[in-house]
Design an enzyme around this catalytic site. Structure first.
Site, short mmCIF file in Angstrom:
data_model
loop_
_atom_site.label_atom_id
_atom_site.label_comp_id
_atom_site.label_asym_id
_atom_site.label_seq_id
_atom_site.Cartn_x
_atom_site.Cartn_y
_atom_site.Cartn_z
N ARG A 159 -3.67 -4.53 7.95
CA ARG A 159 -4.31 -4.27 8.22
C ARG A 159 -5.27 -4.48 8.85
O ARG A 159 -6.29 -4.16 9.76
CB ARG A 159 -4.73 -2.96 7.23
CG ARG A 159 -5.92 -3.92 5.42
CD ARG A 159 -6.62 -2.74 4.89
NE ARG A 159 -5.14 -2.21 4.21
CZ ARG A 159 -5.64 -1.11 3.26
NH1 ARG A 159 -6.53 -0.83 2.19
NH2 ARG A 159 -4.40 -1.03 2.43
N ASP A 204 0.51 -0.98 -0.21
CA ASP A 204 -0.31 -0.10 0.00
C ASP A 204 0.99 1.57 -0.38
O ASP A 204 2.18 1.39 0.39
CB ASP A 204 -0.75 -0.01 1.66
CG ASP A 204 -1.91 -1.16 1.26
OD1 ASP A 204 -2.20 -1.08 0.03
OD2 ASP A 204 -2.30 -2.09 2.00
N TYR A 235 6.45 -8.67 8.50
CA TYR A 235 6.18 -7.35 8.39
C TYR A 235 6.86 -6.94 9.94
O TYR A 235 6.11 -7.47 10.71
CB TYR A 235 4.97 -7.48 7.91
CG TYR A 235 4.50 -7.46 6.62
CD1 TYR A 235 4.62 -6.49 5.85
CD2 TYR A 235 3.66 -8.37 6.58
CE1 TYR A 235 3.85 -6.65 4.28
CE2 TYR A 235 3.45 -9.03 5.16
CZ TYR A 235 3.33 -7.88 4.00
OH TYR A 235 2.90 -8.39 2.83
N ASP A 290 -6.46 1.41 7.90
CA ASP A 290 -5.15 2.20 8.16
C ASP A 290 -5.01 3.50 8.88
O ASP A 290 -6.73 4.32 8.24
CB ASP A 290 -4.54 1.50 6.83
CG ASP A 290 -4.20 2.77 5.72
OD1 ASP A 290 -5.32 3.36 5.61
OD2 ASP A 290 -4.28 1.82 5.05
#
Length: 244
Positions: free
Chosen positions: A182, A48, A76, A90
């Site tokens: 997210r 993103d 992540y 988010d």
């Protein structure tokens, strides 16, 4: 290095890029096409605009193994912010609801994370590239439309919580392909009863690839083409990495 394509002079392989914030994965591909002098480039796993970190670009004949590389597990580093849910799950979305954040203990936070380990299902967010009748969900979301999404199986093999300074929680998650961090943040907030959204995200690993060999977007824009070719991971090296 793989032999260059005679037609383009561009070697085949994977170029690892450390994506900067506030740009799309497509933006990085467009920059790489100009930098490397070829149109035959794809990316493995969308990041993103808010997210940074490892974006794998497959170049020339490496595009044939794009699906194979995308199927591997990911790692992540992220931050979730408790107390607010957003339209995109988010920090770039519109705040939908705000709630008071209780004085959660480290044990409370850990217990919520532990609920989302192993194999479970996620409902993909509306802001995703999944298609409904051929149209990406994010395009429908931009029009204010919401459609039913089927839950998808995902897996979290491990998580680590590195900082708790309420309302923020820093974490690391090791997950399968198709995992939405997210949604992970959103669901953990729901489990705690106060809501949450993802406020920072950085991909640090995809399969056997890490950031150590990644070039920055600035290097991609301004670097010497031959040096970028040298930075690529060749098809032969990828075969060795995968034990082929």
């Amino acid at each position: 290095m793989s032999r260059p394509n005679p037609a383009s002079g561009v070697p085949s392989g994977v170029l690892l890029v450390d994506k900067a914030p506030d740009m799309t994965s497509h933006d990085v591909v467009a920059i790489a096409r100009r930098a490397l002098g070829t149109k035959k480039i794809g990316h493995c796993g969308t990041l993103d605009p808010m997210a940074t970190g490892l974006l794998m670009l497959v170049v020339e004949r490496a595009t044939k193994i794009q699906d194979l590389l995308m199927s591997e597990d990911k790692e992540y580093d992220g931050t979730l912010t408790l107390g607010a849910t957003t339209s995109t799950q988010d920090r770039q979305g519109e705040v939908l609801e705000e709630r008071e954040v209780a004085a959660f203990s480290a044990e409370d936070i850990d217990a919520a994370f532990a609920e989302f380990t192993g194999n479970f299902e996620q409902i993909p967010p509306m802001v995703s590239a999944i298609k409904k009748d051929g149209v990406p969900l994010y395009k429908l979301a931009r029009k204010g439309q919401e459609v039913k999404r089927d839950p998808r199986p995902v897996e979290v093999t491990k998580y680590e919580i590195s900082r708790i300074e309420l309302p923020e929680v820093d974490f690391k998650v090791f997950c399968s392909k198709g995992f939405y961090v997210r949604t992970y943040a959103h669901d953990i907030g729901a489990k705690l009863g106060c809501g949450a959204h993802l406020s920072a995200l950085r991909r640090v690993r995809s399969g056997r690839f890490v950031l150590d060999r990644a070039v920055t977007v600035d290097e991609l824009k301004n670097g010497d083409r031959e040096e970028l070719f040298k930075a690529m991971v060749s098809l032969a090296e990828i075969s060795l990495m995968r034990g082929a």
